[in-house]
Design a protein around this motif. Structure first.
Motif, PDB file in Angstrom:
ATOM      1  N   GLY A 234      38.730  65.885 -17.897  1.00  0.00           N
ATOM      2  CA  GLY A 234      39.218  65.557 -16.571  1.00  0.00           C
ATOM      3  C   GLY A 234      40.674  65.942 -16.412  1.00  0.00           C
ATOM      4  O   GLY A 234      41.208  66.755 -17.177  1.00  0.00           O
ATOM      5  N   PHE A 235      41.325  65.358 -15.430  1.00  0.00           N
ATOM      6  CA  PHE A 235      42.714  65.661 -15.126  1.00  0.00           C
ATOM      7  C   PHE A 235      43.633  65.135 -16.224  1.00  0.00           C
ATOM      8  O   PHE A 235      43.536  63.979 -16.637  1.00  0.00           O
ATOM      9  CB  PHE A 235      43.094  65.051 -13.782  1.00  0.00           C
ATOM     10  CG  PHE A 235      44.541  65.176 -13.435  1.00  0.00           C
ATOM     11  CD1 PHE A 235      45.206  66.394 -13.541  1.00  0.00           C
ATOM     12  CD2 PHE A 235      45.252  64.071 -12.988  1.00  0.00           C
ATOM     13  CE1 PHE A 235      46.547  66.500 -13.219  1.00  0.00           C
ATOM     14  CE2 PHE A 235      46.583  64.172 -12.662  1.00  0.00           C
ATOM     15  CZ  PHE A 235      47.243  65.388 -12.780  1.00  0.00           C
ATOM     16  N   SER A 236      44.524  65.989 -16.702  1.00  0.00           N
ATOM     17  CA  SER A 236      45.363  65.660 -17.858  1.00  0.00           C
ATOM     18  C   SER A 236      46.153  64.374 -17.667  1.00  0.00           C
ATOM     19  O   SER A 236      46.212  63.521 -18.573  1.00  0.00           O
ATOM     20  CB  SER A 236      46.313  66.819 -18.152  1.00  0.00           C
ATOM     21  OG  SER A 236      47.147  67.091 -17.031  1.00  0.00           O
ATOM     22  N   GLY A 237      46.781  64.212 -16.499  1.00  0.00           N
ATOM     23  CA  GLY A 237      47.598  63.020 -16.277  1.00  0.00           C
ATOM     24  C   GLY A 237      46.789  61.742 -16.343  1.00  0.00           C
ATOM     25  O   GLY A 237      47.217  60.752 -16.945  1.00  0.00           O
ATOM     26  N   ASP A 238      45.587  61.771 -15.754  1.00  0.00           N
ATOM     27  CA  ASP A 238      44.731  60.577 -15.756  1.00  0.00           C
ATOM     28  C   ASP A 238      44.280  60.218 -17.167  1.00  0.00           C
ATOM     29  O   ASP A 238      44.334  59.046 -17.585  1.00  0.00           O
ATOM     30  CB  ASP A 238      43.504  60.811 -14.877  1.00  0.00           C
ATOM     31  CG  ASP A 238      43.838  60.878 -13.391  1.00  0.00           C
ATOM     32  OD1 ASP A 238      44.967  60.473 -13.021  1.00  0.00           O
ATOM     33  OD2 ASP A 238      42.990  61.348 -12.615  1.00  0.00           O
TER      34      ASP A 238
ATOM     35  N   GLN B 203      45.385  56.994 -19.356  1.00  0.00           N
ATOM     36  CA  GLN B 203      44.355  56.027 -19.729  1.00  0.00           C
ATOM     37  C   GLN B 203      44.376  55.760 -21.227  1.00  0.00           C
ATOM     38  O   GLN B 203      44.297  54.604 -21.665  1.00  0.00           O
ATOM     39  CB  GLN B 203      42.986  56.552 -19.322  1.00  0.00           C
ATOM     40  CG  GLN B 203      41.829  55.659 -19.790  1.00  0.00           C
ATOM     41  CD  GLN B 203      40.487  56.304 -19.534  1.00  0.00           C
ATOM     42  OE1 GLN B 203      40.200  56.672 -18.397  1.00  0.00           O
ATOM     43  NE2 GLN B 203      39.684  56.455 -20.572  1.00  0.00           N
ATOM     44  N   TYR B 204      44.504  56.837 -22.025  1.00  0.00           N
ATOM     45  CA  TYR B 204      44.504  56.613 -23.467  1.00  0.00           C
ATOM     46  C   TYR B 204      45.709  55.784 -23.894  1.00  0.00           C
ATOM     47  O   TYR B 204      45.569  54.840 -24.695  1.00  0.00           O
ATOM     48  CB  TYR B 204      44.509  57.932 -24.248  1.00  0.00           C
ATOM     49  CG  TYR B 204      44.734  57.650 -25.711  1.00  0.00           C
ATOM     50  CD1 TYR B 204      43.698  57.171 -26.509  1.00  0.00           C
ATOM     51  CD2 TYR B 204      46.003  57.732 -26.272  1.00  0.00           C
ATOM     52  CE1 TYR B 204      43.907  56.809 -27.823  1.00  0.00           C
ATOM     53  CE2 TYR B 204      46.233  57.382 -27.599  1.00  0.00           C
ATOM     54  CZ  TYR B 204      45.178  56.918 -28.358  1.00  0.00           C
ATOM     55  OH  TYR B 204      45.408  56.534 -29.658  1.00  0.00           O
TER      56      TYR B 204
ATOM     57  N   SER C   4      41.548  54.315 -25.749  1.00  0.00           N
ATOM     58  CA  SER C   4      40.181  54.831 -25.846  1.00  0.00           C
ATOM     59  C   SER C   4      39.895  55.679 -24.619  1.00  0.00           C
ATOM     60  O   SER C   4      40.667  55.679 -23.650  1.00  0.00           O
ATOM     61  CB  SER C   4      39.156  53.696 -25.953  1.00  0.00           C
ATOM     62  OG  SER C   4      39.152  52.930 -24.763  1.00  0.00           O
ATOM     63  N   LEU C   5      38.765  56.398 -24.668  1.00  0.00           N
ATOM     64  CA  LEU C   5      38.330  57.223 -23.546  1.00  0.00           C
ATOM     65  C   LEU C   5      36.999  56.688 -23.023  1.00  0.00           C
ATOM     66  O   LEU C   5      36.435  55.743 -23.586  1.00  0.00           O
ATOM     67  CB  LEU C   5      38.203  58.686 -23.993  1.00  0.00           C
ATOM     68  CG  LEU C   5      39.496  59.311 -24.549  1.00  0.00           C
ATOM     69  CD1 LEU C   5      39.237  60.720 -25.081  1.00  0.00           C
ATOM     70  CD2 LEU C   5      40.595  59.339 -23.486  1.00  0.00           C
ATOM     71  N   GLU C   6      36.461  57.320 -21.947  1.00  0.00           N
ATOM     72  CA  GLU C   6      35.340  56.720 -21.226  1.00  0.00           C
ATOM     73  C   GLU C   6      34.029  57.476 -21.367  1.00  0.00           C
ATOM     74  O   GLU C   6      33.082  57.207 -20.629  1.00  0.00           O
ATOM     75  CB  GLU C   6      35.706  56.591 -19.738  1.00  0.00           C
ATOM     76  CG  GLU C   6      36.869  55.626 -19.514  1.00  0.00           C
ATOM     77  CD  GLU C   6      37.175  55.418 -18.041  1.00  0.00           C
ATOM     78  OE1 GLU C   6      36.568  56.127 -17.191  1.00  0.00           O
ATOM     79  OE2 GLU C   6      38.010  54.547 -17.729  1.00  0.00           O
ATOM     80  N   ASP C   7      33.940  58.441 -22.302  1.00  0.00           N
ATOM     81  CA  ASP C   7      32.700  59.205 -22.508  1.00  0.00           C
ATOM     82  C   ASP C   7      32.205  59.845 -21.208  1.00  0.00           C
ATOM     83  O   ASP C   7      31.025  59.756 -20.851  1.00  0.00           O
ATOM     84  CB  ASP C   7      31.605  58.308 -23.107  1.00  0.00           C
ATOM     85  CG  ASP C   7      31.947  57.848 -24.518  1.00  0.00           C
ATOM     86  OD1 ASP C   7      32.875  58.420 -25.110  1.00  0.00           O
ATOM     87  OD2 ASP C   7      31.289  56.926 -25.023  1.00  0.00           O
TER      88      ASP C   7
END
Length: 752
Positions: free
Chosen positions: A205-209, A213-214, A219-222
């Motif tokens: 997805g978008f780098s900034g988002d 988030q991390y 963690s990430l959202e799969d």
């Protein structure tokens, strides 16, 4: 300091440091973050620049950098932990299957430095710009678990052994095309697995988002973003996160690379055909190759360690038998200030030899008796030489692609000389012009092949022979290259390639004989004897007085009757006499031998300055000089056409024209070539050899160049890129194989 490779196998050019801007100003990024007890430390890349200022995001503190022939290692302080990023691009010259894999490893590990356990997470991403040189073209992507695509959101991750790979690629590809050294077809792949993490997650997805988030959630959202777009539109990135919980140490493995299939466009007796990568013969499809490579890490480490250990041992063996008188300042006193000093000094080394140094000049260290140059006093030559060949090894092999020959792709091939059980090897002339299998770029790299695996030399010469013996090249001399631009090995059916006839004809003869000399494979010389005779006939006509021809140093311009070019042709004729003997052609052997000897006698009259102190750059051009590196094959192949008196004369001369970073290539310029310098060094006395080796080793640490190891640089000032009038960037070229001149010579001497 000259930059060195992190990853070498995933692009058509070397991998530079991160971040790097392409010509449109868009940045290639590879971001690595480790989180320790809730504080995130960025240790690779500048992804934090896309985020607002966050109190829990900090830069890691760089600690150490090291490299050898296989690894580039970086350590960082991350609060109460130390992080190591270790890039492994294995060079295994005798393992053709593993060598053909276009992927590199990155292992990141963390260990506690205070004896306590800590809560640890890893984050990593790459952006879509790696797949294109323009930021306005659409990129598509997929995520695979093994060979199964998993696009969408809310995906569940699999077992610790599951292998996940991001594939991203141009929505509109152009097969066998590249731009700015980037392939415009195939996939860029980035792979990892859960390993021993408590939780593994992924997201695109978008780098900034994603980075925000991390840093906030660890963690990430799969989720796999379904919005395909150009790399400059809401910058797409492809990320992994590993959560290890509370530990004292942890480690994550990634693999990364650019994979093309088919890989080469090749002119053969079947017409112009696509060639498959050699790894497809070894491992199957792309998913099988990626999985093998990822799981092969431990074995690759063992094999890489064996090559590295042997390299060190061979350097030690060479220097134990070929020591120079040492000018040294290795006593416990303060070392010399060198060029950052404001004052010169006189000093005495541990052997009582005096030397002088003036940092306001480019002369380097001088013998006070005759003001000739001496080697850098406080540099150990063996260590300097090891640092040079270790840094060169991955760069050499990065330029080559191994492919399945056309006979394995079609049942209609009529060329019975093609061996379908062996790969064809293709070289890209990186950074200088992109030619395919440039003969005078293979030639300077020859010492590496002879040292590491002479069969590689046969693999890379084979496409050149197939083209010329197949009737696709009309000239009587050797072709310059196999194609104007990688990966199109379509030859020059009109014979309009760059005109270097003496250069390339001599190169082909000498490389072919060198392969035989190091392997004893007489059948190779018999198979190509008619073509070699053709090249030799041209040399007999033109090598003594080449006229106005280019040599391999074409960037320096044309010159009438270049001394160094002429001696190449003469040494080539001498080698041809040996080739004729192997082919039981005694009449031609005698003719080649007598011609070579006659030409050499005349060459001395034309080529040596009347003072009798050195050879000239061009016949009878007083006040000129050059590196006479083309005498090296006479020593290497025990041809004896060049007498020891000439080697001694040149060896005594070079110190009189040396500079701080070595000896200039010739008297027209202050720049030099590293490969040709070390070919020359191998022909010199130990003391003069040390002047060359230490000068290059010193340049590696002091140069102002900021890209991968260049083979063309100034011997004065800051050792910068030459200007003519703009900078000449020769970057990461495979001619670095010439740095192995000493090891190849030692191997040759063992052959007798």
């Amino acid at each position: 300091m000259s930059s060195f490779s992190l990853k070498i196998r995933f692009d058509h050019d070397c991998c530079p440091n991160f971040p790097v801007a392409n010509r449109f100003g868009f940045v290639l990024t590879h971001v690595q973050i480790v989180t320790v007890d809730g504080i995130s430390y960025e240790y690779l890349g500048t992804g934090s620049n896309t985020l607002p200022r966050l109190p829990n995001l900090r830069p890691a503190k760089p600690l150490t950098v090291s490299y050898d022939s296989q690894y580039s290692n970086f350590t960082f302080a991350a609060g109460p932990a130390e992080v190591t990023a270790s890039f492994l691009s294995s060079v295994l010259p005798t393992d053709i299957c593993r060598t053909s894999i276009p992927l590199s490893y990155l292992t990141t590990s963390v260990r506690s430095t205070d004896g306590a356990n800590h809560n640890v997470q890893f984050y990593s991403d790459v952006n879509a710009a790696w797949a294109a040189s323009e930021n306005n073209v659409t990129i598509q992507w997929d995520l695979y678990e093994g060979s199964n695509v998993i696009n969408g959101s809310g995906n569940a991750t699999g077992a610790p052994s599951s292998i996940y790979s991001w594939f991203f690629y141009l929505a509109k590809s152009y097969e066998f095309a590249e731009e700015m050294d980037k392939p415009l077809w195939g996939n860029f792949t980035y792979t990892s697995s859960p390993m021993s993490a408590n939780n593994f997650s992924f997201q695109s997805g978008f780098s900034g988002d994603i980075r925000y988030q991390y840093v906030m959630q660890h963690s990430l959202e799969d989720i796999v973003d379904a919005d395909y777009r150009p790399s400059a539109t809401r910058e797409p990135i492809f990320a992994y996160a590993h959560d290890f919980g509370t530990v004292s140490s942890a480690s994550v493995r990634y693999t990364i690379g650019s994979v093309q299939q088919p890989v080469i466009r090749y002119l053969s007796s079947q017409g112009v055909v696509p060639l498959q990568p050699w790894w497809s013969e070894c491992y199957g499809d792309i998913h099988q190759m990626i999985n093998f490579h990822y799981n092969d890490f431990n074995q690759t480490q063992i094999l890489a360690s064996q090559f590295e250990s042997q390299l060190k041992a061979d350097v030690d063996t060479y220097y134990s038998a070929n020591m120079a008188m040492v000018y040294s300042n290795s006593t416990p006193s303060t070392p010399p200030p060198y060029a950052n000093s404001t004052q010169g000094f006189n000093s005495t080394d541990q052997y009582g030899n005096q030397y002088i140094f003036d940092p306001s000049t480019g002369y380097g260290f001088l013998n006070p008796q005759n003001f000739s140059g001496i080697a850098i006093p406080d540099v150990e030559e063996a260590q300097a030489y090891y640092s040079i060949v270790a840094l060169s090894t991955r760069q050499i092999m990065a330029a080559y692609t191994l492919a399945v020959p056309p006979s394995s792709n079609s049942g209609c091939n009529t060329n019975t000389s093609i061996n379908a059980t062996e790969p064809l090897m293709f070289q890209k002339e990186i950074s200088s012009n992109g030619n395919m299998n440039t003969v005078d770029v293979i030639y300077p790299a020859m010492p590496f092949f002879l040292y590491a695996n002479p069969n590689l030399l046969r693999y890379v010469l084979e496409p050149l022979y197939q083209n010329q013996e197949g009737g696709f090249y009309p000239n009587e001399y050797s072709m310059h290259d196999l194609g104007s631009h990688f990966p199109n090995a379509t030859g020059h059916v009109a014979g309009d390639d760059e005109y270097m006839p003496v250069e390339e004809s001599g190169n082909m003869i000498l490389m072919s004989y060198a392969y035989y000399y190091f392997t004893g494979d007489a059948s190779y010389l018999r198979a190509h004897y008619p073509k070699l005779q053709q090249f030799a006939t041209y040399l007999i006509e033109f090598s003594l007085t080449p006229g106005v021809q280019l040599s391999t140093d074409d960037f320096a311009g044309r010159l009438v009757n270049q001394t160094n070019l002429a001696i190449k042709g003469i040494v080539g004729i001498s080698a041809m006499a040996q080739i004729a003997i192997i082919n039981n052609d005694t009449e031609n052997a005698a003719n080649f031998s007598s011609t070579a000897q006659s030409y050499y006698t005349q060459w001395e009259e034309y080529a040596i300055d009347p003072s009798g102190t050195h050879t000239l750059l061009g016949y009878q051009w007083r006040s000129s000089y050059s590196l006479l590196y083309n005498t090296y094959p006479s020593l290497l192949l025990n041809l004896s056409i060049v007498p020891q008196s000439l080697f001694d004369m040149q060896s005594n001369w070079y110190p009189h024209v040396s500079q701080i970073f070595g000896v200039p290539l010739d008297s027209r310029h202050s720049y030099t070539k590293s490969d040709e310098s070390l070919w020359t060094a191998a022909t010199c006395s130990p003391e003069t050899r040390r002047l060359f080796v230490n000068g290059l080793g010193y340049w590696l640490n002091e140069t102002s160049t900021d890209r991968a190891f260049t083979d063309l640089f100034e011997t004065i000032d800051e050792g910068s890129y030459p200007r003519s009038p703009d900078p000449i960037y020769f970057i990461a070229r495979p001619v670095a194989g010439g740095h192995f001149s000493l090891l190849a010579l030692e191997r040759s001497q063992r052959l007798g």
